[in-house]
Enzyme design. Structure first.
Site, PDB file in Angstrom:
ATOM      1  N   ASP A   1      47.425  54.267  53.186  1.00 18.06           N
ATOM      2  CA  ASP A   1      47.652  54.682  51.806  1.00 18.06           C
ATOM      3  C   ASP A   1      48.459  53.583  51.137  1.00 18.06           C
ATOM      4  O   ASP A   1      49.641  53.400  51.423  1.00 18.06           O
ATOM      5  CB  ASP A   1      48.406  56.013  51.776  1.00 18.06           C
ATOM      6  CG  ASP A   1      48.672  56.505  50.362  1.00 18.06           C
ATOM      7  OD1 ASP A   1      48.312  55.798  49.396  1.00 18.06           O
ATOM      8  OD2 ASP A   1      49.256  57.594  50.223  1.00 18.06           O
TER       9      ASP A   1
ATOM     10  N   ASN B   1      40.338  45.164  48.371  1.00 20.75           N
ATOM     11  CA  ASN B   1      39.351  45.779  47.492  1.00 20.75           C
ATOM     12  C   ASN B   1      39.856  47.064  46.829  1.00 20.75           C
ATOM     13  O   ASN B   1      39.473  47.370  45.702  1.00 20.75           O
ATOM     14  CB  ASN B   1      38.088  46.073  48.310  1.00 20.75           C
ATOM     15  CG  ASN B   1      37.174  47.069  47.645  1.00 20.75           C
ATOM     16  OD1 ASN B   1      36.335  46.708  46.826  1.00 20.75           O
ATOM     17  ND2 ASN B   1      37.317  48.355  47.986  1.00 20.75           N
TER      18      ASN B   1
ATOM     19  N   TYR C   1      47.464  49.489  33.898  1.00 19.00           N
ATOM     20  CA  TYR C   1      46.375  48.959  34.725  1.00 19.00           C
ATOM     21  C   TYR C   1      46.265  47.443  34.540  1.00 19.00           C
ATOM     22  O   TYR C   1      46.152  46.688  35.515  1.00 19.00           O
ATOM     23  CB  TYR C   1      45.058  49.645  34.330  1.00 19.00           C
ATOM     24  CG  TYR C   1      43.839  49.119  35.053  1.00 19.00           C
ATOM     25  CD1 TYR C   1      43.659  49.335  36.414  1.00 19.00           C
ATOM     26  CD2 TYR C   1      42.842  48.412  34.364  1.00 19.00           C
ATOM     27  CE1 TYR C   1      42.536  48.855  37.073  1.00 19.00           C
ATOM     28  CE2 TYR C   1      41.712  47.943  35.015  1.00 19.00           C
ATOM     29  CZ  TYR C   1      41.573  48.164  36.379  1.00 19.00           C
ATOM     30  OH  TYR C   1      40.461  47.694  37.032  1.00 19.00           O
TER      31      TYR C   1
ATOM     32  N   LYS D   1      46.473  44.431  37.360  1.00 16.56           N
ATOM     33  CA  LYS D   1      45.356  43.506  37.597  1.00 16.56           C
ATOM     34  C   LYS D   1      45.761  42.058  37.294  1.00 16.56           C
ATOM     35  O   LYS D   1      45.259  41.125  37.940  1.00 16.56           O
ATOM     36  CB  LYS D   1      44.146  43.920  36.768  1.00 16.56           C
ATOM     37  CG  LYS D   1      43.533  45.259  37.183  1.00 16.56           C
ATOM     38  CD  LYS D   1      42.798  45.170  38.501  1.00 16.56           C
ATOM     39  CE  LYS D   1      43.509  45.750  39.667  1.00 16.56           C
ATOM     40  NZ  LYS D   1      42.752  45.654  40.934  1.00 16.56           N
TER      41      LYS D   1
END
Length: 301
Positions: A76, A103, A184, A188
Site C-alpha cells: 500500500d 506505475n 494531483y 505528478k
C-alpha cells in the site's frame, strides 16, 4: 492502433531480467505485465493492495506463458511501513533488479492524508514510490543496464503556483478552487522532477518519467460524476484502451539504452517532450529541494 508501436515485435528478449511493477494488479500495470510476459523475462513481481486482483492478472499471464514466475507482493503506497515491508520482502529474495516500473497512482481524490500524515495524492504517487526506489536502488545498481520508469501525467501542468507547496504537505491541502486536480498536478510534477534527479544522482541507472496518454482505466471510473464529465468532455477523442495506454511505459522499460535519454520526460510513444515543460517543471533547484525534502521524510524507514 493510434501509435506506430507494436509491443509484440518491439519489446526485445528479456531473458534473465527481473521486473517489479507497482499497481500491477490492474489497469496499466497489469497490461504492462501482460505485454512484458511474452518476451521471456525471468520473474515479474506485481505489487498492489488486492491479492484477488493479482491472482486474476497472474492467471491471464499464465494463459500465454504458463511457466513464467509471477509473484504478488502486497504493498500500500499510502503507508510507508507497508512499502518498507514490500521492499524487504523483495530484497530477501533477490540480489539484483533490472526494471522498476513505478506505475501505481491515484487521481483527483478528495482531501485526505496517508497513514503517515501526508497529503494523500502526494504521499501515494510520490513519497511511497520514493521509498520503494530508495530501498531497491542497491539491487538496481547491481544489475546490468537497470531502468526506473516513473509514471507521471500531462496533469503535472495543473500544479499550484510554485510547483510543490512543501510547508503544506503534512496537511490535506484543502484548496478551494480545483483542489483535487491541483494536488494531483503537484504529485505528478514531483514524479517528473524525481526521475530527473535520480538520473543526475545515479547515472548508471536509466530513470525516466512517462505520460501514458489519456487512458480509460479505473482511475477515471473512480472519479465523481462532475470530474468524469470534465475528463470525458475534454479528452474523449484521445481516450486509449488500457493495453494501448501501457505502450509508452513498456517502450521506456525495454527500449535500447542508446535510444532513451536519461532523466527525460516522454509522451506516447517514445516522444521526448522536455520542450513542453514549463519553467517550474524545468527547475533544477526545485528538483534538488524535492530530493532533500524526500530524504528527510523517509529518514527512519
Amino acid at each position: 492502433m493510434p501509435f506506430d508501436y507494436n509491443p509484440e515485435k518491439e519489446i526485445p528478449n528479456l531473458s534473465g531480467k527481473t521486473i517489479f511493477i507497482t499497481g500491477g494488479t490492474g489497469g496499466l500495470g497489469a497490461e504492462s505485465a501482460i505485454h512484458i510476459a511474452k518476451h521471456n523475462p525471468s520473474h515479474i513481481y506485481l505489487s498492489g493492495r488486492n491479492a484477488t486482483s493479482a491472482e486474476k492478472v497472474i492467471k491471464q499471464i499464465h494463459q500465454v506463458t504458463p511457466n513464467l514466475a509471477v509473484t504478488f507482493i502486497k504493498c500500500d503506497l499510502a503507508s510507508l511501513t507497508s512499502v518498507k515491508e514490500a521492499a524487504e520482502h523483495f530484497t530477501g529474495q533477490h540480489r539484483t533488479l533490472d526494471i522498476l516500473m513505478c506505475n501505481a497512482g491515484i487521481m483527483g481524490k478528495k482531501p485526505g492524508l496517508t497513514a503517515d500524515g501526508y497529503e494523500v495524492q502526494f504521499g501515494t504517487n510520490h513519497l511511497g514510490h520514493a521509498l520503494l526506489i530508495k530501498k531497491l536502488l542497491p539491487l538496481l545498481q547491481a544489475s546490468h543496464n537497470p531502468r526506473i520508469v516513473i509514471l507521471t501525467s500531462q496533469g503535472w501542468g495543473l500544479h499550484p503556483h510554485g510547483g510543490i507547496i512543501f510547508d503544506k504537505l503534512k496537511t490535506t491541502q484543502d484548496i478551494a478552487f480545483a483542489g483535487p486536480w491541483r494536488r494531483y498536478g503537484q504529485s505528478k510534477l514531483a514524479n517528473l522532477l524525481y526521475a530527473r534527479e535520480l538520473a543526475k544522482r545515479f547515472p548508471s541507472i536509466t530513470s525516466v518519467s512517462v505520460h501514458p496518454g489519456v487512458v480509460k482505466t479505473d482511475l477515471v471510473a473512480g472519479l465523481s460524476l462532475k470530474d468524469k464529465i470534465i475528463v470525458y468532455s475534454t479528452t474523449w477523442w484521445l481516450l486509449l484502451q488500457p493495453h494501448e495506454g501501457a505502450f509508452n511505459q513498456t517502450w521506456a522499460a525495454t527500449v535500447d539504452k542508446a535510444e532513451i535519454q536519461n532523466g527525460g520526460y516522454y509522451e506516447p510513444v517514445g516522444k521526448l517532450e522536455d520542450g513542453k515543460l514549463d519553467k517550474t517543471a524545468r527547475d533544477d533547484k526545485l528538483a534538488e529541494r524535492l530530493w532533500d525534502w524526500t530524504e528527510e521524510a523517509l529518514r527512519g524507514f
